[in-house]
Design a protein around this motif. Structure first.
Motif, PDB file in Angstrom:
ATOM      1  N   SER A  11      64.234   0.664  71.940  1.00 51.62           N
ATOM      2  CA  SER A  11      63.046   0.728  72.789  1.00 51.62           C
ATOM      3  C   SER A  11      63.373   1.683  73.940  1.00 51.62           C
ATOM      4  O   SER A  11      64.478   2.219  74.007  1.00 51.62           O
ATOM      5  N   LYS A  12      62.434   1.870  74.834  1.00 46.85           N
ATOM      6  CA  LYS A  12      62.717   2.735  75.988  1.00 46.85           C
ATOM      7  C   LYS A  12      63.695   2.065  76.946  1.00 46.85           C
ATOM      8  O   LYS A  12      64.240   2.705  77.831  1.00 46.85           O
ATOM      9  N   GLU A  13      63.904   0.767  76.740  1.00 47.22           N
ATOM     10  CA  GLU A  13      64.763   0.014  77.659  1.00 47.22           C
ATOM     11  C   GLU A  13      66.153  -0.272  77.089  1.00 47.22           C
ATOM     12  O   GLU A  13      67.142  -0.213  77.823  1.00 47.22           O
ATOM     13  N   THR A  14      66.198  -0.562  75.780  1.00 44.32           N
ATOM     14  CA  THR A  14      67.498  -0.910  75.178  1.00 44.32           C
ATOM     15  C   THR A  14      67.621  -0.367  73.755  1.00 44.32           C
ATOM     16  O   THR A  14      66.623  -0.074  73.097  1.00 44.32           O
ATOM     17  N   GLU A  15      68.879  -0.252  73.312  1.00 44.09           N
ATOM     18  CA  GLU A  15      69.174   0.034  71.901  1.00 44.09           C
ATOM     19  C   GLU A  15      70.214  -0.985  71.447  1.00 44.09           C
ATOM     20  O   GLU A  15      71.287  -1.094  72.048  1.00 44.09           O
ATOM     21  N   ILE A  16      69.855  -1.694  70.387  1.00 43.75           N
ATOM     22  CA  ILE A  16      70.728  -2.773  69.911  1.00 43.75           C
ATOM     23  C   ILE A  16      70.913  -2.644  68.399  1.00 43.75           C
ATOM     24  O   ILE A  16      69.954  -2.406  67.670  1.00 43.75           O
ATOM     25  N   ILE A  17      72.158  -2.793  67.957  1.00 39.62           N
ATOM     26  CA  ILE A  17      72.449  -2.773  66.520  1.00 39.62           C
ATOM     27  C   ILE A  17      73.167  -4.090  66.188  1.00 39.62           C
ATOM     28  O   ILE A  17      74.027  -4.539  66.950  1.00 39.62           O
ATOM     29  N   ALA A  18      72.743  -4.706  65.069  1.00 40.46           N
ATOM     30  CA  ALA A  18      73.303  -6.019  64.764  1.00 40.46           C
ATOM     31  C   ALA A  18      73.316  -6.279  63.268  1.00 40.46           C
ATOM     32  O   ALA A  18      72.476  -5.763  62.528  1.00 40.46           O
ATOM     33  N   SER A  19      74.282  -7.092  62.829  1.00 41.04           N
ATOM     34  CA  SER A  19      74.297  -7.533  61.432  1.00 41.04           C
ATOM     35  C   SER A  19      74.742  -8.997  61.366  1.00 41.04           C
ATOM     36  O   SER A  19      75.465  -9.491  62.249  1.00 41.04           O
ATOM     37  N   LEU A  20      74.256  -9.663  60.323  1.00 47.52           N
ATOM     38  CA  LEU A  20      74.468 -11.108  60.203  1.00 47.52           C
ATOM     39  C   LEU A  20      74.721 -11.492  58.757  1.00 47.52           C
ATOM     40  O   LEU A  20      74.082 -10.963  57.845  1.00 47.52           O
ATOM     41  N   ASN A  21      75.661 -12.409  58.555  1.00 49.98           N
ATOM     42  CA  ASN A  21      75.817 -13.086  57.266  1.00 49.98           C
ATOM     43  C   ASN A  21      75.678 -14.587  57.525  1.00 49.98           C
ATOM     44  O   ASN A  21      76.524 -15.185  58.193  1.00 49.98           O
ATOM     45  N   ILE A  22      74.589 -15.155  57.001  1.00 47.63           N
ATOM     46  CA  ILE A  22      74.315 -16.592  57.202  1.00 47.63           C
ATOM     47  C   ILE A  22      75.436 -17.442  56.592  1.00 47.63           C
ATOM     48  O   ILE A  22      75.750 -18.511  57.083  1.00 47.63           O
ATOM     49  N   ASP A  23      76.019 -16.958  55.492  1.00 48.63           N
ATOM     50  CA  ASP A  23      77.031 -17.722  54.761  1.00 48.63           C
ATOM     51  C   ASP A  23      78.427 -17.174  55.040  1.00 48.63           C
ATOM     52  O   ASP A  23      79.216 -16.943  54.125  1.00 48.63           O
ATOM     53  N   GLY A  24      78.707 -16.961  56.315  1.00 52.52           N
ATOM     54  CA  GLY A  24      79.983 -16.372  56.695  1.00 52.52           C
ATOM     55  C   GLY A  24      81.019 -17.423  57.065  1.00 52.52           C
ATOM     56  O   GLY A  24      80.965 -18.575  56.617  1.00 52.52           O
ATOM     57  N   GLN A  25      81.961 -16.991  57.904  1.00 47.92           N
ATOM     58  CA  GLN A  25      83.045 -17.881  58.339  1.00 47.92           C
ATOM     59  C   GLN A  25      83.129 -17.972  59.859  1.00 47.92           C
ATOM     60  O   GLN A  25      84.085 -18.518  60.397  1.00 47.92           O
ATOM     61  N   GLY A  26      82.141 -17.389  60.523  1.00 50.71           N
ATOM     62  CA  GLY A  26      82.161 -17.417  61.981  1.00 50.71           C
ATOM     63  C   GLY A  26      82.933 -16.268  62.597  1.00 50.71           C
ATOM     64  O   GLY A  26      83.446 -16.385  63.708  1.00 50.71           O
ATOM     65  N   LYS A  27      83.014 -15.158  61.860  1.00 49.08           N
ATOM     66  CA  LYS A  27      83.676 -13.965  62.418  1.00 49.08           C
ATOM     67  C   LYS A  27      82.671 -13.223  63.284  1.00 49.08           C
ATOM     68  O   LYS A  27      81.559 -12.928  62.822  1.00 49.08           O
ATOM     69  N   THR A  28      83.050 -12.911  64.490  1.00 44.90           N
ATOM     70  CA  THR A  28      82.088 -12.276  65.399  1.00 44.90           C
ATOM     71  C   THR A  28      82.663 -11.056  66.087  1.00 44.90           C
ATOM     72  O   THR A  28      83.879 -10.945  66.291  1.00 44.90           O
ATOM     73  N   GLN A  29      81.758 -10.153  66.399  1.00 44.04           N
ATOM     74  CA  GLN A  29      82.087  -9.014  67.243  1.00 44.04           C
ATOM     75  C   GLN A  29      80.835  -8.769  68.090  1.00 44.04           C
ATOM     76  O   GLN A  29      79.831  -8.256  67.587  1.00 44.04           O
ATOM     77  N   VAL A  30      80.879  -9.223  69.323  1.00 41.32           N
ATOM     78  CA  VAL A  30      79.678  -9.194  70.163  1.00 41.32           C
ATOM     79  C   VAL A  30      79.966  -8.440  71.447  1.00 41.32           C
ATOM     80  O   VAL A  30      80.917  -8.759  72.165  1.00 41.32           O
ATOM     81  N   LYS A  31      79.159  -7.407  71.698  1.00 45.61           N
ATOM     82  CA  LYS A  31      79.333  -6.632  72.937  1.00 45.61           C
ATOM     83  C   LYS A  31      77.945  -6.347  73.505  1.00 45.61           C
ATOM     84  O   LYS A  31      77.261  -5.412  73.100  1.00 45.61           O
ATOM     85  N   THR A  32      77.527  -7.228  74.408  1.00 47.62           N
ATOM     86  CA  THR A  32      76.168  -7.094  74.969  1.00 47.62           C
ATOM     87  C   THR A  32      76.165  -6.424  76.342  1.00 47.62           C
ATOM     88  O   THR A  32      75.104  -6.111  76.870  1.00 47.62           O
ATOM     89  N   ASN A  33      77.333  -6.294  76.949  1.00 44.71           N
ATOM     90  CA  ASN A  33      77.475  -5.849  78.344  1.00 44.71           C
ATOM     91  C   ASN A  33      77.039  -6.919  79.350  1.00 44.71           C
ATOM     92  O   ASN A  33      76.947  -6.637  80.546  1.00 44.71           O
ATOM     93  N   ILE A  34      76.760  -8.115  78.843  1.00 42.62           N
ATOM     94  CA  ILE A  34      76.551  -9.275  79.728  1.00 42.62           C
ATOM     95  C   ILE A  34      77.632 -10.275  79.320  1.00 42.62           C
ATOM     96  O   ILE A  34      77.545 -10.906  78.263  1.00 42.62           O
ATOM     97  N   GLY A  35      78.689 -10.369  80.118  1.00 39.18           N
ATOM     98  CA  GLY A  35      79.891 -11.124  79.750  1.00 39.18           C
ATOM     99  C   GLY A  35      79.601 -12.542  79.296  1.00 39.18           C
ATOM    100  O   GLY A  35      80.102 -12.995  78.261  1.00 39.18           O
ATOM    101  N   LEU A  36      78.793 -13.251  80.055  1.00 41.13           N
ATOM    102  CA  LEU A  36      78.518 -14.653  79.734  1.00 41.13           C
ATOM    103  C   LEU A  36      77.792 -14.782  78.403  1.00 41.13           C
ATOM    104  O   LEU A  36      78.068 -15.691  77.616  1.00 41.13           O
ATOM    105  N   LEU A  37      76.892 -13.844  78.118  1.00 34.69           N
ATOM    106  CA  LEU A  37      76.140 -13.896  76.859  1.00 34.69           C
ATOM    107  C   LEU A  37      77.041 -13.549  75.665  1.00 34.69           C
ATOM    108  O   LEU A  37      76.890 -14.127  74.583  1.00 34.69           O
ATOM    109  N   ASP A  38      77.991 -12.630  75.853  1.00 39.24           N
ATOM    110  CA  ASP A  38      78.982 -12.348  74.799  1.00 39.24           C
ATOM    111  C   ASP A  38      79.684 -13.644  74.386  1.00 39.24           C
ATOM    112  O   ASP A  38      79.811 -13.957  73.204  1.00 39.24           O
TER     113      ASP A  38
END
Ligand SMILES: [Mn+2]
Length: 203
Positions: A11-38
């Motif tokens: 959008s004009k405000e943000t650009e976000i890229i994400a992928s999800l596997n519902i049947d995963g193992q809980g492996k994460t890589q999260v970088k939102t630039n908001i520490g608490l939300l990460d």
């Protein structure tokens, strides 16, 4: 059944890229630039066994966290909706509790197609202070609202025994939400090929 999804939202405000596997193992890589939300998205996905990659490539954090926080909720909701497709076989309902110190998070979820959020926080006045990220309980509500509407789920979250620490309250809520969503997204062995609605569709 491959229950994965990828989304890139600009959008004009943000650009976000994400992928999800519902049947995963809980492996994460999260970088939102908001520490608490990460931290919250990490523990949400970890305990729910969802594999989640999410990166905020562009944000207008020089204003405040409002747009970024909202847009991450939108992307996450769309991501789950896309990965679940026509909702075939899912249990649809899920509920969970997660305690943390004196705080208890409770989440009840119905992936009904109807986006609706109820957030009840005991003694809200105790925690209505922003942390160093600028995060506050009002942002939690806004985030969950965006998520619920874009997933098409009725979500009811309650925080009891509210702590003065924003982090503790949020962590109890996000863990409970992850556990409830884990349950709601499991395949019901009694009818794995059916869409779980008397209407015959969930949209
Ligand atoms: Mn923590």
């Amino acid at each position: 059944m491959n229950r994965t999804a990828q989304i890139e939202r600009k959008s004009k405000e943000t650009e976000i890229i994400a992928s999800l596997n519902i049947d995963g193992q809980g492996k994460t890589q999260v970088k939102t630039n908001i520490g608490l939300l990460d931290h919250m998205l990490d523990l949400f996905a970890f305990h729910a066994c969802f594999d989640l990659d999410l990166a905020v490539k562009k944000a207008d954090l020089e204003i405040d966290i409002h747009h970024t926080n909202e847009d991450i909720g939108i992307v996450l909701g769309k991501l789950f909706k896309k990965a679940l497709g026509d909702m075939q076989g899912i249990k649809r309902f899920g509920s969970a509790f997660a305690p943390m110190e004196s705080t208890l998070g409770r989440a009840v979820v119905d992936i009904s197609g109807r986006g609706y959020l109820t957030l009840v926080i005991d003694n809200l006045e105790k925690v209505n202070i922003k942390n160093e990220d600028g995060y506050a309980m009002a942002y939690l509500e806004h985030f969950l609202e965006s998520f619920a509407h874009n997933l098409g789920a009725t979500i009811n979250v309650k925080i009891e025994g509210t702590s003065e620490d924003l982090h503790t309250n949020m962590e109890a809520a996000f863990k409970a939400l992850g556990l409830a969503l884990h349950e709601a997204t499991r395949i019901n062995p009694s009818r794995p090929n059916m869409i779980p609605s008397t209407k015959g569709i969930i949209d």
